[in-house]
Structures are given as structure tokens and as C-alpha cells.
Design a protein around this motif. Structure first.
Motif, mmCIF file in Angstrom:
data_model
loop_
_atom_site.group_PDB
_atom_site.id
_atom_site.type_symbol
_atom_site.label_atom_id
_atom_site.label_comp_id
_atom_site.label_asym_id
_atom_site.label_seq_id
_atom_site.Cartn_x
_atom_site.Cartn_y
_atom_site.Cartn_z
ATOM 1 N N GLY A 74 0.891 -1.053 0.064
ATOM 2 C CA GLY A 74 -0.072 -0.098 -0.068
ATOM 3 C C GLY A 74 0.936 1.200 0.068
ATOM 4 N N LYS A 75 0.382 2.351 0.674
ATOM 5 C CA LYS A 75 1.055 3.501 0.595
ATOM 6 C C LYS A 75 2.523 3.464 0.820
ATOM 7 C CE LYS A 75 -2.789 5.850 -0.375
ATOM 8 N NZ LYS A 75 -3.892 4.606 -0.719
ATOM 9 N N GLY A 76 3.352 3.758 0.345
ATOM 10 C CA GLY A 76 4.782 4.187 0.655
ATOM 11 C C GLY A 76 5.550 2.764 0.780
ATOM 12 N N SER A 77 4.831 1.812 0.113
ATOM 13 C CA SER A 77 5.593 0.272 0.570
ATOM 14 C C SER A 77 6.899 0.322 -0.590
ATOM 15 C CB SER A 77 4.620 -0.698 0.203
ATOM 16 O OG SER A 77 4.339 -0.713 -0.827
ATOM 17 N N LYS A 78 7.833 -0.484 -0.148
ATOM 18 C CA LYS A 78 8.867 -0.621 -1.013
ATOM 19 C C LYS A 78 8.722 -1.999 -1.460
ATOM 20 C CE LYS A 78 12.401 2.213 1.080
ATOM 21 N NZ LYS A 78 13.764 2.349 1.697
ATOM 22 N N LYS A 79 9.148 -2.126 -3.012
ATOM 23 C CA LYS A 79 9.403 -3.520 -3.603
ATOM 24 C C LYS A 79 10.573 -3.515 -4.263
ATOM 25 C CE LYS A 79 4.516 -3.367 -4.941
ATOM 26 N NZ LYS A 79 3.273 -3.518 -5.844
ATOM 27 N N SER A 80 11.030 -4.698 -4.306
ATOM 28 C CA SER A 80 12.147 -5.102 -4.984
ATOM 29 C C SER A 80 12.300 -4.724 -6.434
ATOM 30 C CB SER A 80 12.707 -6.487 -4.792
ATOM 31 O OG SER A 80 11.675 -7.267 -5.358
ATOM 32 N N GLY A 81 13.356 -4.434 -7.137
ATOM 33 C CA GLY A 81 13.514 -4.331 -8.398
ATOM 34 C C GLY A 81 13.349 -2.627 -8.630
ATOM 35 N N LYS A 82 14.406 -2.082 -8.589
ATOM 36 C CA LYS A 82 14.226 -0.637 -9.014
ATOM 37 C C LYS A 82 14.051 -0.326 -10.454
ATOM 38 C CE LYS A 82 15.170 1.060 -4.740
ATOM 39 N NZ LYS A 82 14.170 1.717 -3.851
ATOM 40 N N LYS A 83 13.369 0.742 -10.828
ATOM 41 C CA LYS A 83 13.124 0.952 -12.275
ATOM 42 C C LYS A 83 13.056 2.453 -12.422
ATOM 43 C CE LYS A 83 8.112 0.294 -11.628
ATOM 44 N NZ LYS A 83 6.930 -0.247 -11.961
ATOM 45 N N SER A 84 13.247 2.790 -13.567
ATOM 46 C CA SER A 84 13.060 4.126 -13.987
ATOM 47 C C SER A 84 11.772 4.893 -13.644
ATOM 48 C CB SER A 84 13.356 4.544 -15.563
ATOM 49 O OG SER A 84 14.688 4.121 -15.831
ATOM 50 N N ASN A 138 4.155 3.539 -5.216
ATOM 51 C CA ASN A 138 4.582 2.392 -5.897
ATOM 52 C C ASN A 138 5.844 2.867 -6.698
ATOM 53 O OD1 ASN A 138 3.466 0.500 -4.320
ATOM 54 N ND2 ASN A 138 1.752 0.282 -5.542
ATOM 55 N N GLU A 139 5.422 3.801 -7.388
ATOM 56 C CA GLU A 139 6.531 4.440 -8.742
ATOM 57 C C GLU A 139 7.658 5.162 -7.851
ATOM 58 O OE1 GLU A 139 4.789 7.093 -11.526
ATOM 59 O OE2 GLU A 139 3.477 5.421 -12.055
ATOM 60 N N CYS A 156 8.661 4.482 -4.790
ATOM 61 C CA CYS A 156 9.360 3.506 -3.892
ATOM 62 C C CYS A 156 10.341 2.298 -4.907
ATOM 63 C CB CYS A 156 8.633 2.754 -3.154
ATOM 64 S SG CYS A 156 7.969 3.762 -1.796
ATOM 65 N N ASN A 157 9.952 2.421 -6.189
ATOM 66 C CA ASN A 157 10.751 1.464 -6.889
ATOM 67 C C ASN A 157 11.614 2.171 -7.849
ATOM 68 O OD1 ASN A 157 9.822 -1.357 -6.676
ATOM 69 N ND2 ASN A 157 7.674 -0.261 -6.748
ATOM 70 N N THR A 158 12.001 3.387 -7.651
ATOM 71 C CA THR A 158 12.382 4.435 -8.359
ATOM 72 C C THR A 158 14.049 4.677 -7.741
ATOM 73 O OG1 THR A 158 10.696 5.459 -9.542
ATOM 74 C CG2 THR A 158 12.946 6.571 -9.657
ATOM 75 N N GLU A 159 15.103 4.219 -8.379
ATOM 76 C CA GLU A 159 16.520 4.437 -7.939
ATOM 77 C C GLU A 159 16.681 5.857 -7.387
ATOM 78 O OE1 GLU A 159 19.288 2.502 -6.615
ATOM 79 O OE2 GLU A 159 18.418 1.339 -8.411
ATOM 80 N N GLY A 160 17.062 5.968 -6.213
ATOM 81 C CA GLY A 160 17.452 7.259 -5.591
ATOM 82 C C GLY A 160 16.462 8.074 -4.901
ATOM 83 N N LEU A 161 15.294 7.397 -4.762
ATOM 84 C CA LEU A 161 14.293 8.188 -4.041
ATOM 85 C C LEU A 161 13.680 7.295 -2.868
ATOM 86 C CD1 LEU A 161 11.751 9.049 -7.124
ATOM 87 C CD2 LEU A 161 13.683 10.401 -6.075
ATOM 88 N N ASP A 162 14.766 6.716 -2.407
ATOM 89 C CA ASP A 162 14.380 6.033 -0.817
ATOM 90 C C ASP A 162 14.012 6.821 0.093
ATOM 91 O OD1 ASP A 162 15.173 3.678 -2.344
ATOM 92 O OD2 ASP A 162 16.980 3.223 -1.097
ATOM 93 N N SER A 163 14.695 7.787 0.330
ATOM 94 C CA SER A 163 14.525 8.915 1.377
ATOM 95 C C SER A 163 13.039 9.453 1.456
ATOM 96 C CB SER A 163 15.301 9.992 1.647
ATOM 97 O OG SER A 163 15.220 10.930 0.208
ATOM 98 N N ILE A 164 12.673 9.774 0.011
ATOM 99 C CA ILE A 164 11.270 10.128 -0.199
ATOM 100 C C ILE A 164 10.188 9.089 0.151
ATOM 101 C CG2 ILE A 164 9.787 11.093 -1.862
ATOM 102 C CD1 ILE A 164 11.770 12.775 -2.993
ATOM 103 N N CYS A 165 10.663 8.021 -0.180
ATOM 104 C CA CYS A 165 9.640 6.720 0.064
ATOM 105 C C CYS A 165 9.441 6.677 1.462
ATOM 106 C CB CYS A 165 10.124 5.337 -0.510
ATOM 107 S SG CYS A 165 9.484 4.007 -0.199
#
Length: 274
Positions: free
Chosen positions: A29-39, A69-70, A72-81
Motif C-alpha cells: 500500500g502507501k509508501g511500500s517498497k518493492k524489490s527491483g528498482k526501475k526508471s 509504488n513508482e 518506492c521502485n525508483t532508484e535514488g528516491l528511498d528517502s522520499i519513500c
């Protein structure tokens, strides 16, 4: 700043009629992280088939999930997630609000962490810039539709208003125009509208706003008000969002005046929200 002020609005809403299930941001749900970063994706538009005959509030929930989800799956946006997840968890107590208000809170959990980063990017077509506008498109659409609800329109009409305004905002958000030579007049005028709302609240209600750090700014000189300064921001996207967002807040406030039992909470919420 603008996005920080937005997050405060739920502390002054005095209604609770619909219970929204709690969301654990760290378990899907909201703000969850998933494996596999993408653009990051750059879409954000909805198919015409999804409009009018769909419940806008359901669409809003799905869109906010998609944005999270976008991110949290985007490289470099971990802190925002992580920030989004923390804000969702912190606001879990607000899930007792009516759905159309709680969704506004969820919008702010995205806009607040993204806002500063989006303004720091080099152009208005950046991924974060478009994403914050996409999230705030939900917020602005909800305000216009809620104005009709406050005036007594049936839910089918409110739903149609949500969609109509959302479609208009897609056009406006995709075509932000440079400011004209009357921007100082424009910003001064709408900043004075906000000051008029302050006067209305002080003259009619017991709320003093004594704990606000911005309420008194601009009372004697409109150009020193935070509203005016944000409207006059050299960052075009920031100035645009302030100007555009005020249109729906004005509509919601005026709509609340049709029934006096709605007015106080809407006026006070709007002032604290800004």
C-alpha cells in the motif's frame, strides 16, 4: 513553506463520519517498497473510459497507490519513500475522517516529501515536478467537488464535478504558461482575498490563530505576506501551483457559506491549511 503548511490542515477538521481502513505503509500500500528498482514513469493521465462512470474517490486511491509504488521502485528516491511511509503511519488516526477528506491527507503525505525535491530540479518537466502536480491534481479536484457537496448537490453530481475539474487540471498542468506583466497585481489581489478570509474568521469565530507563525504576516503590507511571496516565486511551477490551488480553496470556502453549519469548520480549516 507551501508544502509544509499543507500538511497541517487535518488538525482543524472537526468531522468524522466515514471510517477508512488503516493502512500499514511498510506492508504494502502507501509508501511500500518493492524489490527491483526501475526508471520513473511519466504518464499520470487516465483513459477516458475510466471517467464519469467511475467513482472518482476510488480512482484517487488507486492513483495515490500508483504514485507511491513508482516512487518506492525508483532508484535514488528511498528517502522520499521513507518519508511518505512515516507520514501515512503518523496520520493513521485520521482514517476516521470522511473519505474525501482523508484522501486529501494522503495527497499531502506525497506532496510534502516530494515538494522541496521537485522545486530543486532543473525544469518543470522533471519526474518529481510532474509527480507532485499529479498528486495535487487529486487535491485540487477534491476541493472543487467538495464545494458542490457543501452546497447540497447529490453525490452523482459531485462525482461528475470531480472528473470535470480533473480533466481541466490535466490540461492546465501540462501547459503551464509564463507569468505576464500583471503578475504583481494578480498575486496582490488573491493575497488580499486570503486576508479577507482571515478577517471573516476573526470577526465571526473564536479561533485566534495565536499559534500560527504566519497568520500576522502581511496584515499591514500585502507584499510581506507569505501568500504573496509564494505566488511571486521565481520558480514558475511553484507560483502556478499556489495560484491554481487557491482557486479550488476559494470555491470550497464560498460553497460552505450556503449552509451555515458548514462554514466555520471550512473557513478555519482553510486558514490553517494555508
Amino acid at each position: 513553506m507551501y508544502f509544509h503548511a499543507k500538511i497541517l490542515f487535518l488538525f482543524v477538521i472537526c468531522i468524522a463520519s466515514v471510517t477508512i481502513p488503516a493502512v500499514d505503509a511498510r506492508k504494502g500500500g502507501k509508501g511500500s517498497k518493492k524489490s527491483g528498482k526501475k526508471s520513473p514513469k511519466r504518464s499520470g493521465k487516465t483513459s477516458p473510459k475510466r471517467r464519469k462512470n467511475r467513482d472518482f474517490l476510488t480512482f484517487a486511491e488507486e492513483t495515490l497507490d500508483e504514485i507511491n509504488n513508482e516512487i518506492c521502485n525508483t532508484e535514488g528516491l528511498d528517502s522520499i519513500c521513507d518519508s511518505i511511509a512515516d507520514l501515512v503511519l503518523a496520520g493513521d488516526k485520521y482514517n476516521v475522517l470522511p473519505r474525501y477528506y482523508y484522501l486529501n491527507y494522503l495527497v499531502m503525505t506525497i506532496a510534502y516529501p516530494i515538494g522541496p525535491a521537485s522545486l530543486a530540479e532543473p525544469n518543470d518537466d522533471s519526474y518529481l515536478g510532474m509527480t507532485v502536480r499529479r498528486a495535487l491534481r487529486i487535491h485540487r479536484s477534491l476541493g472543487r467537488g467538495n464545494s458542490l457537496r457543501l452546497q447540497g448537490y447529490p453525490e452523482d453530481d459531485v462525482n461528475a464535478a470531480y472528473w470535470d475539474h480533473f480533466t481541466l487540471l490535466e490540461l492546465e498542468d501540462a501547459n503551464i504558461k509564463p507569468v505576464g506583466n500583471g503578475i504583481t497585481t494578480y498575486c496582490a489581489y488573491i493575497a488580499r482575498e486570503y486576508e479577507t478570509l482571515k478577517d471573516f474568521a476573526l470577526n465571526n469565530y473564536s479561533e485566534t490563530f495565536e499559534f500560527s507563525t504566519t497568520f500576522e504576516a502581511g496584515r499591514d503590507n500585502i507584499e510581506s505576506s507569505y501568500f504573496y511571496q509564494l505566488c511571486m516565486s521565481p520558480n514558475l511551477a511553484s507560483s502556478y501551483l499556489v495560484r491554481n490551488d487557491w482557486e479550488q480553496h476559494r470555491s470550497e470556502v464560498i460553497g460552505s457559506m450556503m449552509k451555515t453549519e458548514n462554514t466555520e469548520r471550512t473557513v478555519i480549516h482553510t486558514l490553517w491549511h494555508w
